[in-house]
Write an enzyme that holds these catalytic residues in place. Structure first.
Site, PDB file in Angstrom:
ATOM      1  CB  VAL A 116      -1.183  -0.035   1.450  1.00 59.17           C
ATOM      2  CG1 VAL A 116      -1.967   1.309   1.226  1.00 59.17           C
ATOM      3  CG2 VAL A 116      -1.943  -1.178   1.077  1.00 59.17           C
ATOM      4  N   GLY A 118     -10.475  -1.819   0.199  1.00 58.54           N
ATOM      5  CA  GLY A 118      -9.261  -1.592  -0.618  1.00 58.54           C
ATOM      6  C   GLY A 118     -10.001   0.079  -1.108  1.00 58.54           C
ATOM      7  N   GLY A 168      -4.563  -5.093  -3.222  1.00 56.87           N
ATOM      8  CA  GLY A 168      -4.028  -4.455  -3.784  1.00 56.87           C
ATOM      9  C   GLY A 168      -3.084  -3.205  -4.235  1.00 56.87           C
ATOM     10  CB  ILE A 216     -15.338  -0.752  -2.284  1.00 60.66           C
ATOM     11  CG1 ILE A 216     -14.436  -1.086  -3.114  1.00 60.66           C
ATOM     12  CG2 ILE A 216     -17.181   0.171  -2.676  1.00 60.66           C
ATOM     13  CD1 ILE A 216     -15.145  -3.074  -2.751  1.00 60.66           C
ATOM     14  CD  GLU A 218     -13.794   5.059   2.388  1.00 57.94           C
ATOM     15  OE1 GLU A 218     -14.303   5.576   2.323  1.00 57.94           O
ATOM     16  OE2 GLU A 218     -14.332   4.082   1.648  1.00 57.94           O
ATOM     17  CE  LYS A 220      -6.402  -5.031   6.140  1.00 59.58           C
ATOM     18  NZ  LYS A 220      -6.577  -5.851   5.677  1.00 59.58           N
ATOM     19  CE  LYS A 234     -10.912  -5.853   4.988  1.00 58.47           C
ATOM     20  NZ  LYS A 234     -10.423  -6.736   3.566  1.00 58.47           N
TER      21      LYS A 234
HETATM   22  P1  NAP Z   1       3.333  -4.840   3.551  1.00 60.54           P
HETATM   23  O1  NAP Z   1       3.660  -4.630   2.786  1.00 60.54           O
HETATM   24  O2  NAP Z   1       3.458  -5.809   4.770  1.00 60.54           O
HETATM   25  O3  NAP Z   1       4.265  -3.370   4.433  1.00 60.54           O
HETATM   26  C1  NAP Z   1       4.241  -2.532   5.359  1.00 60.54           C
HETATM   27  C2  NAP Z   1       5.172  -1.879   5.513  1.00 60.54           C
HETATM   28  O4  NAP Z   1       5.542  -1.397   6.472  1.00 60.54           O
HETATM   29  C3  NAP Z   1       6.993  -1.947   4.472  1.00 60.54           C
HETATM   30  O5  NAP Z   1       7.187  -1.158   4.294  1.00 60.54           O
HETATM   31  C4  NAP Z   1       7.307  -2.245   6.358  1.00 60.54           C
HETATM   32  O6  NAP Z   1       8.681  -1.911   6.395  1.00 60.54           O
HETATM   33  C5  NAP Z   1       6.931  -1.131   7.137  1.00 60.54           C
HETATM   34  N1  NAP Z   1       6.703  -2.357   8.197  1.00 60.54           N
HETATM   35  C6  NAP Z   1       6.351  -2.951   8.941  1.00 60.54           C
HETATM   36  N2  NAP Z   1       6.085  -2.679  10.525  1.00 60.54           N
HETATM   37  C7  NAP Z   1       7.338  -1.374  10.455  1.00 60.54           C
HETATM   38  C8  NAP Z   1       7.685  -0.817  11.976  1.00 60.54           C
HETATM   39  N3  NAP Z   1       7.924  -1.504  13.111  1.00 60.54           N
HETATM   40  N4  NAP Z   1       8.653  -0.196  11.659  1.00 60.54           N
HETATM   41  C9  NAP Z   1       9.116   0.701  10.575  1.00 60.54           C
HETATM   42  N5  NAP Z   1       8.215  -0.253   9.942  1.00 60.54           N
HETATM   43  C10 NAP Z   1       7.134  -0.944   9.177  1.00 60.54           C
HETATM   44  O7  NAP Z   1       1.790  -4.022   4.021  1.00 60.54           O
HETATM   45  P2  NAP Z   1       0.884  -3.612   3.128  1.00 60.54           P
HETATM   46  O8  NAP Z   1       0.402  -4.718   2.098  1.00 60.54           O
HETATM   47  O9  NAP Z   1       1.157  -2.691   2.349  1.00 60.54           O
HETATM   48  O10 NAP Z   1      -0.377  -3.283   4.452  1.00 60.54           O
HETATM   49  C11 NAP Z   1      -0.275  -2.479   5.211  1.00 60.54           C
HETATM   50  C12 NAP Z   1      -1.207  -1.939   5.894  1.00 60.54           C
HETATM   51  O11 NAP Z   1      -2.988  -2.002   5.047  1.00 60.54           O
HETATM   52  C13 NAP Z   1      -1.980  -2.912   6.270  1.00 60.54           C
HETATM   53  O12 NAP Z   1      -2.593  -2.292   7.668  1.00 60.54           O
HETATM   54  C14 NAP Z   1      -3.012  -3.535   6.100  1.00 60.54           C
HETATM   55  O13 NAP Z   1      -4.179  -4.449   6.531  1.00 60.54           O
HETATM   56  C15 NAP Z   1      -4.163  -2.377   4.852  1.00 60.54           C
HETATM   57  N6  NAP Z   1      -4.398  -2.552   3.724  1.00 60.54           N
HETATM   58  C16 NAP Z   1      -3.946  -3.898   2.897  1.00 60.54           C
HETATM   59  C17 NAP Z   1      -3.825  -3.759   1.462  1.00 60.54           C
HETATM   60  C18 NAP Z   1      -3.123  -4.462   0.473  1.00 60.54           C
HETATM   61  O14 NAP Z   1      -4.262  -4.801  -0.543  1.00 60.54           O
HETATM   62  N7  NAP Z   1      -2.306  -5.302   1.198  1.00 60.54           N
HETATM   63  C19 NAP Z   1      -5.732  -3.405   1.253  1.00 60.54           C
HETATM   64  C20 NAP Z   1      -6.050  -2.799   2.527  1.00 60.54           C
HETATM   65  C21 NAP Z   1      -5.830  -2.103   3.542  1.00 60.54           C
HETATM   66  P3  NAP Z   1       9.883  -2.991   5.447  1.00 60.54           P
HETATM   67  O15 NAP Z   1       9.694  -2.012   3.660  1.00 60.54           O
HETATM   68  O16 NAP Z   1      11.205  -2.348   5.648  1.00 60.54           O
HETATM   69  O17 NAP Z   1       9.834  -3.802   5.624  1.00 60.54           O
HETATM   70  N1  HSE Z   2      -6.174  -9.853   2.874  1.00 65.16           N
HETATM   71  C1  HSE Z   2      -6.707  -8.156   2.837  1.00 65.16           C
HETATM   72  C2  HSE Z   2      -8.027  -9.310   1.802  1.00 65.16           C
HETATM   73  C3  HSE Z   2      -6.721  -6.957   2.006  1.00 65.16           C
HETATM   74  O1  HSE Z   2      -7.741  -9.931   1.077  1.00 65.16           O
HETATM   75  O2  HSE Z   2      -9.057  -8.308   1.350  1.00 65.16           O
HETATM   76  C4  HSE Z   2      -7.747  -5.890   1.932  1.00 65.16           C
HETATM   77  O3  HSE Z   2      -7.545  -5.452   2.970  1.00 65.16           O
END
Ligand code: NAP
Ligand code: HSE
Length: 432
Positions: free
Chosen positions: A17, A137, A305, A139, A132, A108, A208
């Site tokens: 993200v 995601g 995504g 939506i 949001e 979340k 969620k």
């Molecule tokens: P991710 O790919 O695992 O990225 C997490 C990032 O945060 C990485 O850059 C990591 O650093 C950094 N990080 C984690 N813990 C840390 C700490 N203690 N100190 C400093 N930096 C830290 O996660 P993501 O998928 O982007 O998800 C991020 C958030 O968005 C989550 O809350 C997730 O539930 C939400 N979300 C995700 C999606 C999705 O499609 N992926 C959709 C909606 C919401 P490094 O890169 O150095 O490891």
């Molecule tokens: N892992 C979550 C999903 C990302 O599959 O819907 C979005 O919150």
């Protein structure tokens, strides 16, 4: 750029993200500045590892590993938390709010567990907390619940709000993939969390649903209030039988309200194949909301995504930026209403799909239907499937009429004790 002539952003997290958000802020800088009426400048980005390869190129010195470098930076107006996990994310959000920073989060877990406290804290400090991207995601859901649906008494939510499991279920139903191959694909595509157990076991959807139900019913719904069952018990034959019976299987997040109580549950669910939710496939999410005034409305789109989620995060950043420029703080308030109880799962009423492995001999069906009948459960259809002549067993698929969960659990215990029943292989709730 001078403070006051731009809005400083501190990004916490540069993963799926965060990488997308940084890219949108860079690629669309001019358009966003035009629409906000003030440039948005990404000042610092918090990560764990400085040496990692990143999806975007950032100014030298922009990457930091100490949260204080963002929280204490007077040039940062908005902290964007996209790290994930409850801690330390919740602490960083709390500190940022106390320091007078506006916060945008996609988290979340934090919002489901601590959202009300943090929203109160934001209000006390005259700053905004927007979330949001935490549900669905790309939506728009939080803003519509806070604004467009506000005149309604919400009656029910039926939602597909986990992209990973919807992708897995779709691949299993349509692509014939087994569970682990479908999960691997979901991870490669960036849909699944680093630890996919939260997706697969339903916790992600429960977080969620807790957020949506809190907004919809104006009572505090905590994650532990949500009954939660994942998709790992489903077998290929369940998809085949569902199809034969005219259903599809979805991991549904369901919330229903009455005057005095609400029910909140996440579990695999048979839904008729001809309704709109049944056609929501792959990583797509859909949230059907039923209100007393508007009837049924469906929100549909990509629920996970990089790009869809960045869209929601950047929309929140823009809303805050516009308010900062206007000198207004208009964090949408969450006014709680009358206290309602959370219904016990044993008191819900729905239909059930039962799959039993039984001895292939006469009189078996009569024994099973008597055990069900004794618990006041009425059968709507029975099919005998896939006899195994070697083991002298057969598979029985039973659909019930609406019944109380308490009665079904009791009946299944009694059915399980019949010598002719080798195994209660699965039971899945049905929604119509
Ligand atoms: P991710 O790919 O695992 O990225 C997490 C990032 O945060 C990485 O850059 C990591 O650093 C950094 N990080 C984690 N813990 C840390 C700490 N203690 N100190 C400093 N930096 C830290 O996660 P993501 O998928 O982007 O998800 C991020 C958030 O968005 C989550 O809350 C997730 O539930 C939400 N979300 C995700 C999606 C999705 O499609 N992926 C959709 C909606 C919401 P490094 O890169 O150095 O490891
Ligand atoms: N892992 C979550 C999903 C990302 O599959 O819907 C979005 O919150």
């Amino acid at each position: 750029m001078d403070k006051g002539k731009s809005i400083g952003i501190g990004l916490m997290g540069l993963g799926v993200v965060g990488g997308g958000v940084a890219k949108v802020l860079a690629d669309k800088a001019e358009i966003l500045a035009g629409q906000a009426g003030i440039p948005l400048v990404l000042k610092r980005v918090l990560v764990r590892e400085l040496g990692k390869q990143r999806p975007v190129s950032l100014k030298l010195g922009c990457l930091v590993t100490e949260s204080g470098e963002i929280i204490n930076d007077p040039e940062i107006d908005i902290v964007v938390e996209v790290m994930g996990g409850e801690y330390p994310a919740a602490e960083y959000i709390r500190e940022a709010l106390i320091r007078g920073k506006h916060v945008v989060t996609a988290n979340k877990e934090v919002m489901a567990k601590q959202g009300l406290e943090l929203l109160t804290l934001a209000e006390e400090h005259g700053v905004e907390l927007r979330y949001e991207a935490s549900v669905g995601g790309g939506i728009p859901l939080i803003a519509p619940f806070q604004q467009d649906l506000i005149a309604n008494n919400i009656l029910a939510i039926h939602a597909i709000i986990n992209g990973t499991t919807n992708y897995i279920l779709t691949q299993m139903a349509q692509g014939g993939l087994d569970f682990s191959a479908a999960l691997e694909q979901a991870q490669e595509l960036g849909y699944a969390e680093a630890d996919p157990s939260n997706d697969v076991e339903g916790m992600d959807a429960a977080y969620k649903l807790a957020i949506l139900a809190t907004l919809a019913f104006r009572i505090q719904v905590k994650p532990e209030d949500v009954y939660c069952e994942g998709i790992s018990r489903l077998k290929a034959c369940d998809f085949r039988y569902a199809h034969e019976l005219g259903y599809v299987i979805k991991l549904l997040a369901i919330a229903k309200g009455s005057d005095s109580s609400i029910e909140v549950r996440v579990h695999p669910t048979f839904i008729p194949e001809n309704i709109m939710l049944a056609k929501v496939d792959g990583v797509y999410n859909a949230v059907q909301v039923e209100g007393d005034l508007m009837g049924k409305v469906i929100f549909y789109g990509e629920g996970a995504g990089t790009s869809p989620t960045s869209s929601a995060v950047v929309a929140d950043i823009m809303a805050v930026a516009q308010n900062i420029r206007r000198g207004a703080t208009s964090s949408p308030r969450l006014q709680l209403g009358e206290v309602k109880t959370i219904k016990s799962m044993l008191d819900i009423e729905t239909r059930y799909y039962l799959r039993l492995n039984v001895a292939d001999q006469s009189g078996v069906l009569a024994q099973i239907s008597k055990a069900l009948g004794d618990c006041d459960i009425s059968i709507s259809s029975v099919i005998q499937k896939e006899a195994d002549p070697m083991a002298k067993t057969a598979e029985l698929v039973i659909m019930t009429h609406p019944a109380r969960e308490r009665a079904v659990q009791q009946a299944l215990e009694e059915v399980g004790q019949l010598p002719v029943v080798k195994e209660i292989s699965n039971f899945v709730r049905v929604e119509v």
